[in-house]
Motif scaffolding. Structure first.
Motif: not given
Lengths: 454, 454
Positions: A4-5, A7, A9, A11-12, A69-70, A73, A77, B7, B191
């Motif tokens: 579940s991510y 579309k 994003t 973050m890819l 929320d990205d 995260y 780090t 999903k 993440k």
């Protein structure tokens, strides 16, 4: 895998895109950079590539965002400063893109796409852009080889069960339809892309009935003229005889059995025996489908050996491009702040500066491409078009049939020795005099500066 | 490719699953069926598989649905009756699943998973189940080979840019972490899965600065002890000398350069020269990372040839399992309505009936597996556990570290000749007497019925 991510994003991405971006941010490096996306070498037995995936790439560029929320995260780090994380929270891509239209052919060293944007933005989208274009180019090219080998017989995509995830299954269907296949078994692709869907039945269907012929009858009863019977569950020729029986029963009700499918054994030989049987039994027009381990090489061989196969269901080997599952694709910085740049790393040439490609034809065949500086104007047709400006796609997505027709017409003009499925000859790609001169000049100045200073 | 699809859509299926399901529906065939998911043959140089993807498979089974617009699309194909479409609109999976826990080893012919459900349900989920398990098993197995070849050195996943789509990129990270890799460059996987993330810098970063050493300094200034400098942009040894300069400057500020990365040229030889330089210059503990075309074979060779490499960044060839991008995985009906079933298609054996696998150890090593009927109780440890009942997962998803540890411990017990990266010897897998007898009996009765009747 259907994790579940969201579309699109942002973050890819590889971690280093973010660490580099933080340095650019801190150093105030927001000047425009041009990155060039190209393939360095032909994979084995390839002599051309098909542009594909552009629609998906542009959709990514328009929509890529970092969500709260990205950011949380990334903060966890310990690598990123709060002001940089704030920048990411407001990130959107604002650059320009030129690209070879989908369905068009391109060749090694030629940019299929160039991005010009503030370097921090152009860098952050690298991973996703490469991933999207690489996958569809690889698959479109693979499918086109199967279609070419089939010499007019149909290719149906049966690969969804063994593609590398759902994205790949969708990409085979989309890119493969561009490349000329007839239909897909992938129902979701049928719905989303409007591609024709096709299918027959599984061995489990046959074995779940008390007898093979009852399974055939139950299916034909519902699907009538769209029925294709799988006849190899127990014995292909015995199955073919039962199919004849069912075809006759259908005929008595004014219905027509569409075809049978072979899925094991020596299908070239079996197809001939089944065709002979059908001819003897007066039902010569029942189509023969075959599936099981086909790719361009097996299709080519079976046709040369006289197989009586009307359509090929092609699965795994096409869907993962098994003989060559990747290409040496690169996304390289070629200009920064109006300064052409290059790396010298051994064995890896990158052509500097924003570029264009001109294609010349002769007697209705593709004759020669020339890679030039973007601003040059040479003989032939320029391939790279502006497809995005200031982060917005210039045009609405093209209908898939338009792209498919563009490919069909381009491929028709490609000399047979270049599109051969084994040992193709290289297509002629030259480099313009001005680009050659600039390339030499930049190389010399980099060597003087970097290898002189140490 | 990041197409926009929900999903866990049940539309991730081949068309024939739906056409067959309609026949089952019409014929009132709702009796329980058992399907077995297994791999028929070892891909080249493989002698084991790692169970992986179960969490994703169970999530799919719990959530797979047809939405109203799916039903509308299916209606538009003209293939389906309204009562069957109504059935699909209310579809959910209500069956039971047994499976080999993730991280555990399994071997060819052994079921990694068996589904028992009304045949229509078990059939509808086939495509997605195969896709999910096939991808993660293939990638976990591939990554474990790289980790094994590295003999304790770290493996970092750099593959996201060339995996077959996003699902595949996420699967490499998840399955690869199970299989022992240290970290991934994939930020989204970091993440979502809590996997350590790692990265260095790109050539574009270096070339965007006026000089290489300024790029190094700008990066080290921000990232301090986490800095790994890419030193091959212009010349690896010249880059290494600049890295020494930066390491000294950092030391003066009480900071420590973590490492350098090589990405081109003869990296085995270059790594030794760079290590010599670091020793001579009094900075022997700077780590040397290497990336560029690595897979288990190149890692193994480089270590045997004495490479001074502490960690490998492994990308494309691992991420697409390039030497073997698929496995011959099958999902076969083995029992329907309490009747064991089989197909006879040439060269493809399926073991009938619901099964169990018993694993025996000797002197702390894996010694022998036996495939049995589900209800048998043999020597050794049963591998298949009940993981889903009545469509609900029995347990919460396992933490990734638990699965990783299960793999580590299982792999440690696998004889070296079975886990060798080239020409492994086959692990001993037997079939119980009762299963052998049933197999023979079903085969005879199928032959008598199907090949006698035609």
């Amino acid at each position: 895998m259907m994790t579940s991510y969201p579309k699109f994003t942002a973050m890819l991405t590889d971690l280093y895109e973010l660490t580099m971006a933080q340095v650019y941010y801190r150093e105030g490096m927001f000047k425009p950079a041009t990155f060039s996306l190209f393939i360095r070498e032909y994979p084995p037995n390839r002599g051309y590539f098909i542009s594909a995936g552009l629609e998906n790439a542009l959709a990514f560029l328009e929509s890529a965002r970092f969500m709260p929320d990205d950011i949380q995260y990334l903060d966890s780090t310990g690598l990123f400063s709060h002001d940089f994380l704030n920048y990411l929270a407001g990130f959107r891509f604002t650059g320009d893109v030129v690209a070879v239209p989908e369905g068009e052919l391109f060749f090694k060293d030629e940019p299929v796409l160039e991005v010009t944007a503030p370097i921090i933005e152009a860098q952050l989208v690298e991973t996703a852009l490469i991933n999207i274009i690489h996958l569809q180019v690889t698959l479109a090219t693979k499918v086109s080889r199967c279609v070419h080998a089939a010499r007019g017989r149909s290719i149906v995509d049966f690969s969804l069960r063994r593609t590398h995830g759902v994205d790949a299954g969708m990409a085979v269907a989309r890119a493969g339809y561009i490349a000329g296949m007839s239909a897909t078994s992938n129902v979701l692709a049928g719905k989303i892309y409007g591609i024709p869907v096709a299918g027959t039945m599984a061995h489990s269907f046959i074995t779940s009935f008390e007898s093979e012929i009852n399974a055939f009858r139950a299916f034909a009863d519902i699907f009538g003229d769209r029925t294709v019977l799988l006849i190899d569950t127990y014995d292909t020729l015995a199955g073919a005889e039962k199919a004849v029986t069912v075809a006759r029963e259908m005929k008595a009700q004014d219905r027509r059995l569409r075809g049978v499918r072979l899925d094991s054994g020596d299908m070239t030989e079996l197809s001939r025996q089944v065709r002979d049987l059908f001819r003897r039994e007066g039902v010569p027009d029942i189509q023969i489908f075959a599936s099981g381990g086909y790719d361009e090489f097996k299709i080519d061989r079976s046709i040369r050996e006289g197989a009586e196969i009307d359509a090929f269901g092609v699965g795994t080997k096409m869907g993962v491009s098994a003989d060559s599952p990747y290409a040496d694709i690169a996304y390289k910085l070629v200009q920064f702040d109006s300064r052409p740049v290059m790396k010298l790393s051994s064995g890896k040439r990158t052509l500097v500066a924003p570029k264009q490609v001109f294609r010349e034809e002769q007697d209705g065949r593709l004759a020669k491409d020339t890679i030039s500086l973007r601003e040059e104007s040479l003989a032939g047709r320029p391939l790279l078009k502006t497809v995005m400006q200031d982060g917005k796609a210039v045009d609405a997505p093209e209908p898939l049939n338009v792209i498919r027709e563009r490919f069909r017409s381009a491929f028709e003009k490609l000399p047979e020795e270049v599109r051969a499925i084994t040992d193709p000859e290289p297509y002629s790609v030259g480099i313009s005099e001005r680009l050659t001169a600039l390339q030499r000049k930049v190389r010399h100045s980099v060597i003087a500066k970097e290898l002189g200073e140490s």
